[in-house]
Design a protein around this motif. Structure first.
Motif, PDB file in Angstrom:
ATOM      1  N   SER A 119       1.254   6.216  -6.757  1.00 42.99           N
ATOM      2  CA  SER A 119      -0.028   6.918  -6.698  1.00 42.99           C
ATOM      3  C   SER A 119      -1.106   6.005  -7.268  1.00 42.99           C
ATOM      4  O   SER A 119      -0.802   5.035  -7.969  1.00 42.99           O
ATOM      5  CB  SER A 119       0.037   8.225  -7.493  1.00 42.99           C
ATOM      6  N   PRO A 120      -2.382   6.324  -7.009  1.00 48.58           N
ATOM      7  CA  PRO A 120      -3.457   5.485  -7.555  1.00 48.58           C
ATOM      8  C   PRO A 120      -3.392   5.352  -9.083  1.00 48.58           C
ATOM      9  O   PRO A 120      -3.752   4.310  -9.625  1.00 48.58           O
ATOM     10  CB  PRO A 120      -4.732   6.209  -7.118  1.00 48.58           C
ATOM     11  N   ASN A 121      -2.896   6.374  -9.763  1.00 48.01           N
ATOM     12  CA  ASN A 121      -2.782   6.304 -11.228  1.00 48.01           C
ATOM     13  C   ASN A 121      -1.748   5.284 -11.687  1.00 48.01           C
ATOM     14  O   ASN A 121      -1.777   4.842 -12.830  1.00 48.01           O
ATOM     15  CB  ASN A 121      -2.436   7.677 -11.796  1.00 48.01           C
ATOM     16  N   ASP A 122      -0.813   4.924 -10.810  1.00 45.43           N
ATOM     17  CA  ASP A 122       0.221   3.950 -11.149  1.00 45.43           C
ATOM     18  C   ASP A 122      -0.256   2.506 -10.989  1.00 45.43           C
ATOM     19  O   ASP A 122       0.427   1.586 -11.434  1.00 45.43           O
ATOM     20  CB  ASP A 122       1.459   4.145 -10.264  1.00 45.43           C
ATOM     21  N   LEU A 123      -1.406   2.310 -10.341  1.00 45.81           N
ATOM     22  CA  LEU A 123      -1.925   0.957 -10.111  1.00 45.81           C
ATOM     23  C   LEU A 123      -2.517   0.411 -11.404  1.00 45.81           C
ATOM     24  O   LEU A 123      -3.311   1.088 -12.064  1.00 45.81           O
ATOM     25  CB  LEU A 123      -2.962   0.958  -8.995  1.00 45.81           C
TER      26      LEU A 123
ATOM     27  N   SER B 169       0.877  -2.972  -1.548  1.00 53.79           N
ATOM     28  CA  SER B 169       1.152  -1.666  -2.167  1.00 53.79           C
ATOM     29  C   SER B 169      -0.140  -0.914  -2.447  1.00 53.79           C
ATOM     30  O   SER B 169      -0.239   0.290  -2.201  1.00 53.79           O
ATOM     31  CB  SER B 169       1.929  -1.842  -3.474  1.00 53.79           C
ATOM     32  N   MET B 170      -1.150  -1.615  -2.952  1.00 54.46           N
ATOM     33  CA  MET B 170      -2.432  -0.981  -3.250  1.00 54.46           C
ATOM     34  C   MET B 170      -3.060  -0.408  -1.992  1.00 54.46           C
ATOM     35  O   MET B 170      -3.529   0.731  -1.972  1.00 54.46           O
ATOM     36  CB  MET B 170      -3.381  -1.990  -3.903  1.00 54.46           C
ATOM     37  N   VAL B 171      -3.051  -1.174  -0.905  1.00 48.02           N
ATOM     38  CA  VAL B 171      -3.642  -0.700   0.349  1.00 48.02           C
ATOM     39  C   VAL B 171      -2.948   0.578   0.807  1.00 48.02           C
ATOM     40  O   VAL B 171      -3.596   1.570   1.141  1.00 48.02           O
ATOM     41  CB  VAL B 171      -3.562  -1.801   1.443  1.00 48.02           C
ATOM     42  N   LYS B 172      -1.637   0.569   0.803  1.00 55.81           N
ATOM     43  CA  LYS B 172      -0.858   1.734   1.245  1.00 55.81           C
ATOM     44  C   LYS B 172      -1.129   2.951   0.353  1.00 55.81           C
ATOM     45  O   LYS B 172      -1.375   4.043   0.845  1.00 55.81           O
ATOM     46  CB  LYS B 172       0.627   1.391   1.249  1.00 55.81           C
ATOM     47  N   ILE B 173      -1.130   2.761  -0.939  1.00 51.35           N
ATOM     48  CA  ILE B 173      -1.330   3.866  -1.885  1.00 51.35           C
ATOM     49  C   ILE B 173      -2.734   4.449  -1.764  1.00 51.35           C
ATOM     50  O   ILE B 173      -2.909   5.670  -1.716  1.00 51.35           O
ATOM     51  CB  ILE B 173      -1.041   3.395  -3.332  1.00 51.35           C
TER      52      ILE B 173
ATOM     53  N   GLY C 293      -5.769  10.397   2.624  1.00 50.10           N
ATOM     54  CA  GLY C 293      -5.330  11.055   3.843  1.00 50.10           C
ATOM     55  C   GLY C 293      -5.208  10.175   5.063  1.00 50.10           C
ATOM     56  O   GLY C 293      -5.228  10.668   6.192  1.00 50.10           O
ATOM     57  N   MET C 294      -5.066   8.884   4.873  1.00 48.99           N
ATOM     58  CA  MET C 294      -4.930   7.971   6.003  1.00 48.99           C
ATOM     59  C   MET C 294      -3.484   7.528   6.159  1.00 48.99           C
ATOM     60  O   MET C 294      -2.772   7.388   5.184  1.00 48.99           O
ATOM     61  CB  MET C 294      -5.807   6.732   5.789  1.00 48.99           C
ATOM     62  N   GLU C 295      -3.106   7.274   7.399  1.00 50.11           N
ATOM     63  CA  GLU C 295      -1.817   6.651   7.675  1.00 50.11           C
ATOM     64  C   GLU C 295      -2.061   5.162   7.849  1.00 50.11           C
ATOM     65  O   GLU C 295      -3.139   4.749   8.271  1.00 50.11           O
ATOM     66  CB  GLU C 295      -1.209   7.221   8.944  1.00 50.11           C
ATOM     67  N   THR C 296      -1.063   4.365   7.520  1.00 48.60           N
ATOM     68  CA  THR C 296      -1.206   2.926   7.670  1.00 48.60           C
ATOM     69  C   THR C 296      -0.241   2.416   8.731  1.00 48.60           C
ATOM     70  O   THR C 296       0.909   2.838   8.795  1.00 48.60           O
ATOM     71  CB  THR C 296      -0.919   2.192   6.339  1.00 48.60           C
TER      72      THR C 296
END
Length: 177
Positions: free
Chosen positions: A4-8, A68-72, A78-81
């Motif tokens: 999650s963004p908090n894990d970055l 990983s950052m881009v995907k998270i 709400g986007m798919e990669t």
């Protein structure tokens, strides 16, 4: 592994600028681009934290968490990669056939209906790995696709200064880890 963004951890400004660029992409990318005078580099307008550009270049050392950052971040809004790894074949014909249809297709608009966010993000990983005869024309084809895309494209590279991607850098919002 972050989920999650908090894990970055670290690169807070880069992460925030990337998220802003994604959120503002639909509005900003549709603005007409102004071509520079011959011999002069294109100057990008700043809008919020994101530059008005249809693609984003994220660069930094291997293993630092760019992909990983881009995907998270994409998932968090709400986007798919859709990932395309540059270690796969990236010739001009492959890039054009694979990306052009996807990024210019009006059928992709159905993903946008009922949502303020875009639903698909195209990620070209390891773009600085393009080399040799099998990849000839791949970067030029990617630039051509970027100019006409109807969805955001993220290019990821380990070496921002690589001679292979200098021309690509001129068409991307530049974020460096």
């Amino acid at each position: 592994m972050p989920r999650s963004p908090n894990d970055l951890v670290g690169n807070v400004e880069v992460i925030e600028n990337f998220k802003s660029w994604l959120l503002e992409w639909d509005r900003d990318a549709k603005k007409p681009s102004e071509d520079p005078e011959p011999g002069k580099k294109k100057k990008w307008k700043k809008e919020g934290a994101g530059r008005v550009a249809k693609a984003c270049m994220i660069s930094g050392p291997p293993g630092i968490g760019k992909t990983s950052m881009v995907k998270i971040i994409a998932e968090s809004i709400g986007m798919e990669t859709m990932f395309i790894n540059a270690s796969d074949k990236r010739s001009k014909n492959v890039i054009e056939s694979m990306l052009k249809e996807l990024t210019e297709s009006s059928t992709m608009d159905h993903f946008r209906k009922g949502s303020t966010n875009l639903q698909t993000l195209v990620v070209m990983d390891e773009v600085d790995g393009c080399s040799g005869n099998s990849d000839r024309g791949g970067i030029a084809a990617l630039i051509k696709v970027i100019k006409s895309t109807k969805m955001p494209i993220v290019c990821i590279a380990n070496d921002h200064g690589s001679r292979k991607i200098i021309s690509l850098n001129n068409h991307c919002y530049d974020l460096r880890f």
